[in-house]
Scaffold this active site. Structure first.
Site, PDB file in Angstrom:
ATOM      1  N   GLY A 287      -4.797   6.897   1.927  1.00 24.09           N
ATOM      2  CA  GLY A 287      -4.358   5.500   2.496  1.00 24.09           C
ATOM      3  C   GLY A 287      -5.389   4.809   3.117  1.00 24.09           C
ATOM      4  O   GLY A 287      -5.704   3.562   2.776  1.00 24.09           O
TER       5      GLY A 287
ATOM      6  N   LEU B 260       0.856  -1.131   0.070  1.00 26.42           N
ATOM      7  CA  LEU B 260      -0.065   0.225   0.081  1.00 26.42           C
ATOM      8  C   LEU B 260       0.787   1.148  -0.085  1.00 26.42           C
ATOM      9  O   LEU B 260       1.850   1.506   0.811  1.00 26.42           O
ATOM     10  CB  LEU B 260      -0.809   0.060   1.332  1.00 26.42           C
TER      11      LEU B 260
ATOM     12  N   GLY C 231      -1.463  12.007   3.488  1.00 26.83           N
ATOM     13  CA  GLY C 231      -2.100  13.095   4.516  1.00 26.83           C
ATOM     14  C   GLY C 231      -3.415  13.623   4.206  1.00 26.83           C
ATOM     15  O   GLY C 231      -3.865  14.296   5.174  1.00 26.83           O
TER      16      GLY C 231
ATOM     17  N   GLY D  58      -6.066  11.504   3.415  1.00 31.12           N
ATOM     18  CA  GLY D  58      -6.777  10.438   3.733  1.00 31.12           C
ATOM     19  C   GLY D  58      -7.045   9.429   2.591  1.00 31.12           C
ATOM     20  O   GLY D  58      -7.775   8.345   2.620  1.00 31.12           O
TER      21      GLY D  58
ATOM     22  N   TYR E 167      -1.762   1.221  10.554  1.00 28.90           N
ATOM     23  CA  TYR E 167      -2.487   0.079  10.579  1.00 28.90           C
ATOM     24  C   TYR E 167      -3.431  -0.203  11.891  1.00 28.90           C
ATOM     25  O   TYR E 167      -4.571  -0.245  11.693  1.00 28.90           O
ATOM     26  CB  TYR E 167      -2.334  -1.229   9.938  1.00 28.90           C
TER      27      TYR E 167
END
Ligand SMILES: CC(C)(COP(=O)(O)OP(=O)(O)OC[C@H]1O[C@@H](n2cnc3c(N)ncnc32)[C@H](O)[C@@H]1OP(=O)(O)O)[C@@H](O)C(=O)NCCC(=O)NCCS
Length: 174
Positions: free
Chosen positions: A105, A93, A101, A103, A139
């Site tokens: 991800g 990923l 930064g 959003g 995560y």
């Protein structure tokens, strides 16, 4: 209003200028992923900025399994006594530095979870491989828990992924 990004299967997008700050993840996208896709060992989805066609991020996903004893006891108790459980693995990923930064991800994780839930072959959980402690923290921030025997592998039950990764929360308007 059009959304700023679409998430779609990697096709003939321009992969050359992708830079996430982690060279092996850039190199994988530019020179290896299409071979892996051709050999059916992974699929690759990209977030594309609609206005420019630039790849803002990508993830890879493949079928996987989780050894049941690696899960927390509280989860095992509610499941059949199979030695392993079906999963999808998000192996890589990465978000391009220009788009970190915002959003994205989190939005890619939500997209992977939604595809896992829709897949015809059932998957109990999403597995991710964290390359370092910062990735583990990323995560965990999204509700993933570590597998008992592999602390850099984390899982999130797909049934609860909707709540943990409220889809699209990341796609903040620019
Ligand atoms: C890690 C990475 C994927 C995060 O993507 P991103 O788009 O920058 O992150 P987002 O903007 O989606 O962050 C979403 C949330 O995660 C949090 N977050 C981001 N990085 C974090 C970290 N290292 N630890 C804890 N939380 C983190 C953000 O604060 C944000 O929180 P909020 O939703 O409560 O506001 C990206 O920085 C990246 O590609 N890094 C290089 C490659 C990499 O490390 N990949 C990880 C897989 S091995």
């Amino acid at each position: 209003m059009k959304p700023p990004f679409v998430i779609e299967l990697l096709a003939d997008h321009d992969r050359e200028n992708f830079a996430c700050g982690t060279e092996p993840l850039d190199r994988y996208l530019t020179s290896q992923v299409t071979q892996d896709v051709r050999r059916h060992v992974t699929n690759c989805f990209v977030a594309v900025e609609v206005e420019t066609g630039i790849i803002a991020g990508y993830y890879t996903v493949a079928a996987a399994s989780i050894p049941t004893p690696d899960l927390p006891e509280v989860i095992i108790k509610k499941l059949p006594r199979y030695p392993s459980l079906p999963a999808i693995r998000v192996g890589r990923l990465a978000i391009d530095l220009r788009f970190q930064g915002k959003g994205l991800g989190g939005a890619l994780l939500a997209d992977a979870a939604a595809r896992g839930l829709r897949a015809e072959a059932a998957a109990f959980a999403m597995l991710v491989e964290a390359k370092d402690d910062a990735a583990v923290a990323f995560y965990e921030h999204h509700g993933f828990e570590r597998l008992a025997s592999q602390p850099r592998s984390l899982f999130l039950a797909l049934a609860s992924a909707g709540k943990a990764l409220s889809a699209g929360r990341g796609q903040k308007k620019r």
